[in-house]
Write an enzyme that holds these catalytic residues in place. Structure first.
Site, mmCIF file in Angstrom:
data_model
loop_
_atom_site.group_PDB
_atom_site.id
_atom_site.type_symbol
_atom_site.label_atom_id
_atom_site.label_comp_id
_atom_site.label_asym_id
_atom_site.label_seq_id
_atom_site.Cartn_x
_atom_site.Cartn_y
_atom_site.Cartn_z
ATOM 1 N N ARG A 151 42.144 53.568 48.097
ATOM 2 C CA ARG A 151 41.547 52.545 48.968
ATOM 3 C C ARG A 151 41.875 52.805 50.437
ATOM 4 O O ARG A 151 41.064 52.485 51.311
ATOM 5 C CB ARG A 151 42.018 51.151 48.543
ATOM 6 C CG ARG A 151 41.285 50.713 47.297
ATOM 7 C CD ARG A 151 41.713 49.360 46.833
ATOM 8 N NE ARG A 151 40.791 48.854 45.836
ATOM 9 C CZ ARG A 151 41.077 47.873 44.996
ATOM 10 N NH1 ARG A 151 42.267 47.309 45.020
ATOM 11 N NH2 ARG A 151 40.185 47.466 44.134
ATOM 12 N N LYS A 162 37.989 41.938 27.188
ATOM 13 C CA LYS A 162 37.389 40.661 26.748
ATOM 14 C C LYS A 162 35.944 40.469 27.157
ATOM 15 O O LYS A 162 35.560 40.777 28.286
ATOM 16 C CB LYS A 162 38.203 39.512 27.322
ATOM 17 C CG LYS A 162 39.553 39.384 26.657
ATOM 18 C CD LYS A 162 40.237 38.138 27.139
ATOM 19 C CE LYS A 162 41.463 37.871 26.298
ATOM 20 N NZ LYS A 162 42.218 36.735 26.789
ATOM 21 N N GLY A 210 39.199 49.051 38.101
ATOM 22 C CA GLY A 210 40.476 49.766 38.109
ATOM 23 C C GLY A 210 40.671 50.708 36.933
ATOM 24 O O GLY A 210 41.006 51.891 37.107
ATOM 25 N N GLY A 250 35.868 43.421 40.781
ATOM 26 C CA GLY A 250 35.184 42.128 40.689
ATOM 27 C C GLY A 250 33.893 42.108 41.489
ATOM 28 O O GLY A 250 32.869 41.574 41.042
HETATM 29 P P1 AMP Z 1 39.481 45.250 31.280
HETATM 30 O O1 AMP Z 1 40.589 44.993 32.266
HETATM 31 O O2 AMP Z 1 38.861 44.035 30.716
HETATM 32 O O3 AMP Z 1 38.476 46.261 31.817
HETATM 33 O O4 AMP Z 1 40.188 45.937 30.022
HETATM 34 C C1 AMP Z 1 40.781 47.200 30.072
HETATM 35 C C2 AMP Z 1 41.809 47.299 29.002
HETATM 36 O O5 AMP Z 1 41.208 47.078 27.720
HETATM 37 C C3 AMP Z 1 42.478 48.658 28.925
HETATM 38 O O6 AMP Z 1 43.834 48.509 29.290
HETATM 39 C C4 AMP Z 1 42.346 49.060 27.471
HETATM 40 O O7 AMP Z 1 43.520 49.583 26.912
HETATM 41 C C5 AMP Z 1 41.991 47.762 26.769
HETATM 42 N N1 AMP Z 1 41.258 47.989 25.534
HETATM 43 C C6 AMP Z 1 40.231 48.824 25.340
HETATM 44 N N2 AMP Z 1 39.850 48.822 24.065
HETATM 45 C C7 AMP Z 1 40.645 47.964 23.399
HETATM 46 C C8 AMP Z 1 40.743 47.536 22.038
HETATM 47 N N3 AMP Z 1 39.912 48.004 21.112
HETATM 48 N N4 AMP Z 1 41.704 46.654 21.732
HETATM 49 C C9 AMP Z 1 42.546 46.189 22.693
HETATM 50 N N5 AMP Z 1 42.493 46.541 23.980
HETATM 51 C C10 AMP Z 1 41.561 47.427 24.346
#
Ligand code: AMP
Length: 390
Positions: A34, A191, A344, A367
């Site tokens: 950044r 999520k 990220g 975001g």
């Molecule tokens: P986000 O911040 O929502 O983009 O989520 C990214 C995170 O989701 C990463 O740290 C991944 O390790 C986690 N992730 C990806 N696939 C899975 C899964 N099947 N179960 C749990 N966590 C996951």
């Protein structure tokens, strides 16, 4: 919007909002992307003999008090090295800042101010009083209506968009307005809840919407398969069903993984096992897409003429669950089309698999990137548009 490149900045006091919110590890900057992304803007202003005042936030300190842990000092030191000139941190800037043409100073973490996140008028006015020209260049915080991103533009004598912000918006517009087809969006991560709006916005815009990670688990459940101990959101299974239908109605597809990589626990040394999606048991935890699915997704990515990517498709931090994200990343890298990535974890995956030079546009925003994909205006940009004729 007025653009900084159109203005004469010579001998003007120029306040530039940058996103210098770099990741820190025990007081050290662990990734300075950044800072380097902001450099061309700062150098452009300096080359015109502007007196440059930089402002940014760093981390999430408690508002209203100074906390040395979140001081901008390491950022100022890195800027000094990169610019090869002294960059002082100014703590007491409220009554004015002493900065000469050709010099740069950096205000202390703006989130130490009680009025920053509430977009307080007094704080916005104080910031505006520091300058002749306010430059909003922090794409990564343009989705936040804070005093230093939005409020200040209302009171500054002149407010404009900086080159980095313009570059980000131009790239996103190129990818999203009249995209070359077929278009693929990959939305992965933990999520569905955080990315529901973006899934709805993209589902009838793209030809294929690949969901990954914990998000995919909710869709696997919605398609009628067992997900065992996997991270998924029971409340959003119906919503996922609706999205699958919405895709079908639009002639698109949200593919459901044919095979997955499972383990008995979420840990770095968990034993990985490949299973067909219909073989998942109540004890399994799905942590990656399987090899057949990964090969298919990589093929889809290679064929795509436009790719938008946010979020990993597995727990790519652990080697035995990283193969899906790696193959997909390589597929995106090999696609001859226009590819854009943001967020990220996505940037970490791009760096890990060495494909930085093969992605057409890597956004500095997470975001803000998602908010543009959602087709929602960015408050800081809306404000710049409102004050453009000043
Ligand atoms: P986000 O911040 O929502 O983009 O989520 C990214 C995170 O989701 C990463 O740290 C991944 O390790 C986690 N992730 C990806 N696939 C899975 C899964 N099947 N179960 C749990 N966590 C996951």
């Amino acid at each position: 919007m007025k653009h900084m490149s159109e203005l004469n900045l010579s001998n003007k006091r120029v306040l530039i909002r940058e996103d210098l919110n770099v990741p820190m590890d025990s007081g050290r900057i662990s990734d300075d992307t950044r800072i380097t992304a902001a450099l061309p803007t700062i150098q452009q202003a300096l080359s015109q003999q502007a007196a440059v005042i930089l402002v940014s936030h760093l981390g999430r300190p408690k508002a209203g008090e100074f906390d040395p842990q979140f001081s901008m000092l390491p950022v100022a030191n890195r800027l000094s090295d990169l610019l090869e000139q002294d960059v002082a941190v100014i703590k007491d800037w409220h009554k004015g800042v002493d900065v000469a043409p050709g010099q740069v100073v950096l205000l202390e973490n703006i989130r130490f101010e009680a009025g920053e996140k509430s977009n307080d008028d007094d704080l916005s006015q104080q910031l505006a009083d520091l300058c002749d020209v306010f430059v909003m260049d922090a794409f990564g915080t343009a989705h936040r209506a804070h005093a230093s991103t939005t409020g200040v533009a209302q009171f500054a004598p002149t407010a404009c968009a900086g080159p980095l912000l313009v570059k980000e918006l131009t790239a996103l517009e190129k990818g999203l307005k009249n995209p070359a087809k077929p278009m693929l969006a990959v939305i992965g991560g933990a999520k569905v809840s955080g990315k529901l709006q973006v899934l709805h916005a993209l589902v009838d815009k793209v030809d294929k919407l690949i969901v990954g990670g914990g998000i995919a688990n909710t869709f696997i459940k919605a398609a009628g398969f067992r997900v065992g101990q996997s991270l998924f959101e029971p409340d959003l299974v119906d919503e996922a069903k609706q999205l699958i239908e919405k895709a079908k109605e639009a002639g698109n597809e949200i593919p459901i993984p044919e095979d997955v990589v499972v383990a008995a626990e979420f840990s770095a040394d968990a034993l990985a096992e490949v299973k067909s999606v219909d073989e998942v048991t109540d004890n399994d935890m799905i942590l990656d897409i399987g090899p057949k699915t990964a090969a298919l997704y990589a093929y889809i990515a290679k064929q795509a003429k436009t790719v938008v990517w946010n979020g990993p498709v597995g727990v790519f931090e652990f080697p035995q669950f990283s193969r899906g994200t790696q193959l997909l990343a390589e597929g995106i890298a090999q696609s001859g089309g226009f590819s854009m990535a943001g967020g990220g974890d996505t940037l970490a995956a791009i760096a890990k698999y060495g494909i930085t030079n093969n992605i057409s546009y890597i956004s500095t925003g997470g975001g803000a990137f998602l908010q543009v994909l959602e087709d929602k205006p960015l408050p800081a940009v809306t404000m710049l548009e409102q004050v453009a004729d000043r």
